[in-house]
Design a protein around this motif. Structure first.
Motif, short mmCIF file in Angstrom:
data_model
loop_
_atom_site.label_atom_id
_atom_site.label_comp_id
_atom_site.label_asym_id
_atom_site.label_seq_id
_atom_site.Cartn_x
_atom_site.Cartn_y
_atom_site.Cartn_z
N ASP A 101 1.57 6.51 -6.92
CA ASP A 101 0.48 7.44 -7.26
C ASP A 101 0.91 8.88 -7.06
O ASP A 101 0.60 9.76 -7.88
CB ASP A 101 -0.76 7.14 -6.43
CG ASP A 101 -1.44 5.83 -6.82
OD1 ASP A 101 -1.13 5.28 -7.91
OD2 ASP A 101 -2.27 5.34 -6.02
N GLU A 102 1.62 9.13 -5.98
CA GLU A 102 2.09 10.49 -5.70
C GLU A 102 3.09 10.95 -6.76
O GLU A 102 3.01 12.08 -7.25
CB GLU A 102 2.72 10.53 -4.31
CG GLU A 102 3.13 11.91 -3.86
CD GLU A 102 3.69 11.88 -2.45
OE1 GLU A 102 4.80 12.40 -2.25
OE2 GLU A 102 3.01 11.34 -1.56
N THR B 94 1.03 4.04 -2.94
CA THR B 94 0.82 5.46 -2.66
C THR B 94 1.99 6.29 -3.17
O THR B 94 1.79 7.37 -3.73
CB THR B 94 0.63 5.67 -1.14
OG1 THR B 94 -0.49 4.90 -0.70
CG2 THR B 94 0.41 7.13 -0.81
N GLU C 63 0.84 -1.21 0.00
CA GLU C 63 0.00 0.00 0.00
C GLU C 63 0.87 1.26 0.00
O GLU C 63 0.56 2.23 -0.70
CB GLU C 63 -0.95 -0.01 1.19
CG GLU C 63 -2.06 -1.04 1.05
CD GLU C 63 -2.91 -1.19 2.31
OE1 GLU C 63 -2.61 -0.54 3.33
OE2 GLU C 63 -3.87 -1.98 2.26
N GLU C 64 1.94 1.24 0.77
CA GLU C 64 2.84 2.38 0.80
C GLU C 64 3.54 2.58 -0.55
O GLU C 64 3.67 3.70 -1.03
CB GLU C 64 3.87 2.24 1.91
CG GLU C 64 4.73 3.48 2.07
CD GLU C 64 5.58 3.46 3.32
OE1 GLU C 64 6.22 4.49 3.59
OE2 GLU C 64 5.61 2.44 4.03
#
Length: 114
Positions: free
Chosen positions: A64-65, A61, A57-58
């Motif tokens: 995505d960032e 993220t 998940e990290e």
């Protein structure tokens, strides 16, 4: 044999200063943004053994960032380029238009190399 380091040196044979940026496009993201995304990605990689789902998940993220920041940077560059040539009389502004075309070409080729 081809020596890339030697080929990139100036014709006078003297090496360039290591602290000075030579040729090539500027990074799309600033050093702080790149460092933050890199830090988060390394953290995800280093914590995978303890908690795989949280690490994934990290990493997602961070991806995505980075993608959002790249899109924002590309949109801003495109807006700046467009504003620089759009609506100008092409006759007296020929060199500026050629420069804008080279910048569009460079940015597009950088995207295609990803």
């Amino acid at each position: 044999m081809y020596d890339q380091t030697r080929a990139q040196q100036p014709a006078d044979g003297k090496p360039r200063s290591a602290g000075r940026r030579t040729q090539g496009p500027e990074p799309l993201l600033g050093p702080d943004e790149r460092a933050d995304v890199t830090r988060r990605l390394h953290h995800a990689l280093n914590t995978f053994a303890q908690n795989p789902l949280e690490a994934l998940e990290e990493a997602e993220t961070a991806f995505d960032e980075a993608a959002a920041q790249l899109m924002s940077a590309l949109t801003e560059r495109r807006r700046d380029l467009h504003a620089g040539w759009h609506g100008q009389d092409p006759e007296p502004q020929g060199e500026e238009l050629r420069h804008a075309l080279r910048q569009y070409s460079e940015m597009t080729q950088r995207l295609l190399r990803m």
